[in-house]
Design a protein around this motif. Structure first.
Motif, PDB file in Angstrom:
ATOM      1  N   ASN A 124     -13.641 -32.051 -84.870  1.00 59.15           N
ATOM      2  CA  ASN A 124     -12.200 -32.201 -84.642  1.00 59.15           C
ATOM      3  C   ASN A 124     -11.916 -33.358 -83.693  1.00 59.15           C
ATOM      4  O   ASN A 124     -10.960 -33.308 -82.923  1.00 59.15           O
ATOM      5  CB  ASN A 124     -11.609 -30.901 -84.076  1.00 59.15           C
ATOM      6  CG  ASN A 124     -12.208 -30.533 -82.708  1.00 59.15           C
ATOM      7  OD1 ASN A 124     -13.402 -30.663 -82.491  1.00 59.15           O
ATOM      8  ND2 ASN A 124     -11.371 -30.080 -81.802  1.00 59.15           N
ATOM      9  N   GLN A 129     -10.338 -29.767 -87.935  1.00 54.72           N
ATOM     10  CA  GLN A 129     -11.614 -29.239 -88.368  1.00 54.72           C
ATOM     11  C   GLN A 129     -11.401 -28.212 -89.475  1.00 54.72           C
ATOM     12  O   GLN A 129     -10.279 -27.769 -89.743  1.00 54.72           O
ATOM     13  CB  GLN A 129     -12.371 -28.610 -87.202  1.00 54.72           C
ATOM     14  CG  GLN A 129     -11.833 -27.271 -86.730  1.00 54.72           C
ATOM     15  CD  GLN A 129     -12.715 -26.648 -85.648  1.00 54.72           C
ATOM     16  OE1 GLN A 129     -12.951 -27.244 -84.610  1.00 54.72           O
ATOM     17  NE2 GLN A 129     -13.194 -25.451 -85.897  1.00 54.72           N
ATOM     18  N   THR A 134     -13.794 -21.532 -85.971  1.00 54.44           N
ATOM     19  CA  THR A 134     -12.545 -22.173 -85.560  1.00 54.44           C
ATOM     20  C   THR A 134     -12.405 -22.340 -84.053  1.00 54.44           C
ATOM     21  O   THR A 134     -11.799 -23.298 -83.578  1.00 54.44           O
ATOM     22  CB  THR A 134     -11.339 -21.372 -86.087  1.00 54.44           C
ATOM     23  OG1 THR A 134     -11.458 -20.013 -85.650  1.00 54.44           O
ATOM     24  CG2 THR A 134     -11.294 -21.390 -87.597  1.00 54.44           C
ATOM     25  N   TRP A 137     -13.167 -25.645 -81.573  1.00 52.43           N
ATOM     26  CA  TRP A 137     -12.345 -26.832 -81.315  1.00 52.43           C
ATOM     27  C   TRP A 137     -12.211 -27.124 -79.830  1.00 52.43           C
ATOM     28  O   TRP A 137     -12.231 -28.282 -79.400  1.00 52.43           O
ATOM     29  CB  TRP A 137     -10.953 -26.663 -81.938  1.00 52.43           C
ATOM     30  CG  TRP A 137     -10.093 -25.623 -81.307  1.00 52.43           C
ATOM     31  CD1 TRP A 137     -10.027 -24.302 -81.640  1.00 52.43           C
ATOM     32  CD2 TRP A 137      -9.149 -25.797 -80.235  1.00 52.43           C
ATOM     33  NE1 TRP A 137      -9.117 -23.641 -80.844  1.00 52.43           N
ATOM     34  CE2 TRP A 137      -8.559 -24.526 -79.985  1.00 52.43           C
ATOM     35  CE3 TRP A 137      -8.750 -26.897 -79.474  1.00 52.43           C
ATOM     36  CZ2 TRP A 137      -7.591 -24.337 -78.994  1.00 52.43           C
ATOM     37  CZ3 TRP A 137      -7.789 -26.709 -78.492  1.00 52.43           C
ATOM     38  CH2 TRP A 137      -7.224 -25.451 -78.257  1.00 52.43           C
ATOM     39  N   SER A 200      -3.249 -27.434 -85.903  1.00 52.53           N
ATOM     40  CA  SER A 200      -4.528 -27.944 -86.402  1.00 52.53           C
ATOM     41  C   SER A 200      -4.637 -29.457 -86.308  1.00 52.53           C
ATOM     42  O   SER A 200      -5.713 -29.982 -86.015  1.00 52.53           O
ATOM     43  CB  SER A 200      -4.734 -27.494 -87.857  1.00 52.53           C
ATOM     44  OG  SER A 200      -3.731 -28.049 -88.699  1.00 52.53           O
ATOM     45  N   LYS A 204      -5.321 -29.051 -81.568  1.00 53.51           N
ATOM     46  CA  LYS A 204      -6.754 -28.777 -81.578  1.00 53.51           C
ATOM     47  C   LYS A 204      -7.597 -30.024 -81.859  1.00 53.51           C
ATOM     48  O   LYS A 204      -8.754 -29.911 -82.257  1.00 53.51           O
ATOM     49  CB  LYS A 204      -7.067 -27.703 -82.627  1.00 53.51           C
ATOM     50  CG  LYS A 204      -6.432 -26.362 -82.330  1.00 53.51           C
ATOM     51  CD  LYS A 204      -6.781 -25.322 -83.385  1.00 53.51           C
ATOM     52  CE  LYS A 204      -6.183 -23.964 -83.060  1.00 53.51           C
ATOM     53  NZ  LYS A 204      -6.526 -22.933 -84.067  1.00 53.51           N
TER      54      LYS A 204
END
Length: 369
Positions: A124, A129, A134, A137, A200, A204
């Protein structure tokens, strides 16, 4: 070891990880929801990560200022600093990364095409990403924060000898400014984003979020240079931080401010306001005395917070989705599964801390004093 720790900062760390885990627990009951309570809990979970960022910057900035005070400003000292950081962060990260890969393999799920980038924290760096692992990040943001500004600082120490404190301040401000310029570039090239896409694609992503950690650098610099001022007005700073935090979210709710309609607010204002409001808690927190009633619990959660953060979502919560159809589960079943999730999170993170993380940290402290 417990006596060497700062109780107030342990409390901040415990609060941050508790907010994160509680926000993830809501996924046992609903997926996407506009319910005000659910939105509030999940917002506070995101704030928990920002609290971690500011705390990391505060602690790492303090370590670097201590290096300056003790005249350890050579590149060999920088290398020692990096080694200590890597021994602290990388073993846990790679352990849980491999566990997540193993989980996908067991359940016959495909690995993302970008899996290699996870091993060098590039998943990321400038783009969103994948949905895999998750929570990683934030680790990418922290790792690059530990690399970029400390490297620039030690370059500055080499060029501007005997002006290390000025180098610390101006280099921090310069990197924050560079991040602001990148945000301008993002804003100029983005038309509209939903809340999820904003998270996102911006919240992040490494290059847009380093300032969250460097605000902690500025805070510890100011508190080191004007300790009496911050001590005198610590309650005022606490109230100001709480007021800014509450007013920001109240404004969003009342005016229905969303990334689709007010992208400039979410690019330039929202996250810095949250980081600064979190930072204003620190002058009060750092002077807090130990609580006889909750000290043991706070110490337990704080010391295991890194392991809790890594294992709670991808390695534990998502596994429930492979076994149970939560959409058709009864409320009582969801409550039971959520309880099991919380117990597993505490138990597994305690195992990781006790038998993996702590021995590695002890080894680090013996080898890299």
């Amino acid at each position: 070891m417990r006596r060497e720790r700062n109780f107030g900062l342990d409390l901040v760390r415990a609060i941050a990880i508790t907010l994160v885990v509680l926000s993830h627990a809501t996924f046992f009951f609903v997926q996407d929801s506009e319910n005000l309570i659910v939105v509030l809990i999940r917002t506070m979970g995101a704030v928990g990560v920002d609290l971690f960022f500011v705390l990391s910057g505060f602690l790492i900035g303090g370590i670097l200022l201590k290096e300056i005070e003790q005249k350890r400003t050579k590149f060999s000292n920088l290398l020692t600093f990096w080694k200590r950081r890597w021994w602290r962060t990388l073993p846990n990260y790679f352990l849980i990364l491999l566990i997540n890969i193993g989980i996908l393999y067991v359940f016959s799920k495909d690995l993302p095409d970008t899996i290699g980038s996870y091993f060098v924290f590039l998943q990321n760096f400038s783009d969103p990403q994948s949905e895999f692992f998750t929570e990683s990040w934030s680790l990418s943001i922290e790792e690059y924060a530990y690399l970029i500004l400390p490297f620039l600082l030690f370059c500055g120490f080499f060029v501007f000898k005997d002006r290390e404190n000025s180098v610390f301040l101006w280099a921090t401000l310069a990197v924050i400014l560079m991040g602001f310029l990148l945000k301008i570039q993002f804003y100029m090239n983005t038309d509209s984003l939903s809340q999820k896409n904003w998270s996102s694609m911006f919240r992040k992503v490494v290059i847009y979020r380093l300032d969250a950690i460097y605000i902690g650098f500025l805070l510890v610099y100011l508190m080191r240079h004007w300790p009496d001022f911050f001590q005198r007005f610590k309650l005022g700073f606490l109230l100001l931080g709480g007021s800014v935090f509450a007013a920001t979210h109240l404004l969003i709710y009342i005016a229905n401010i969303q990334p689709e309609t007010h992208l400039y607010f979410f690019v330039f204002m929202y996250l810095p306001l949250i980081s600064m409001s979190c930072g204003l808690l620190f002058p009060y927190a750092i002077g807090m005395k130990r609580s006889g009633t909750f000290n043991g619990l706070i110490y337990f959660v704080s010391t295991r917070s890194y392991a809790i953060y890594l294992v709670n979502f991808s390695a534990i919560l998502l596994c429930f989705y492979y076994f149970v159809d939560l959409n058709s589960a009864s409320l009582m079943m969801k409550i039971g599964l959520c309880t099991i999730y919380l117990l597993l999170t505490l138990s597994i993170s305690n195992l990781v801390y006790t038998y993996f993380e702590k021995p590695i940290l002890n080894y680090r402290d013996r080898k890299l004093r």
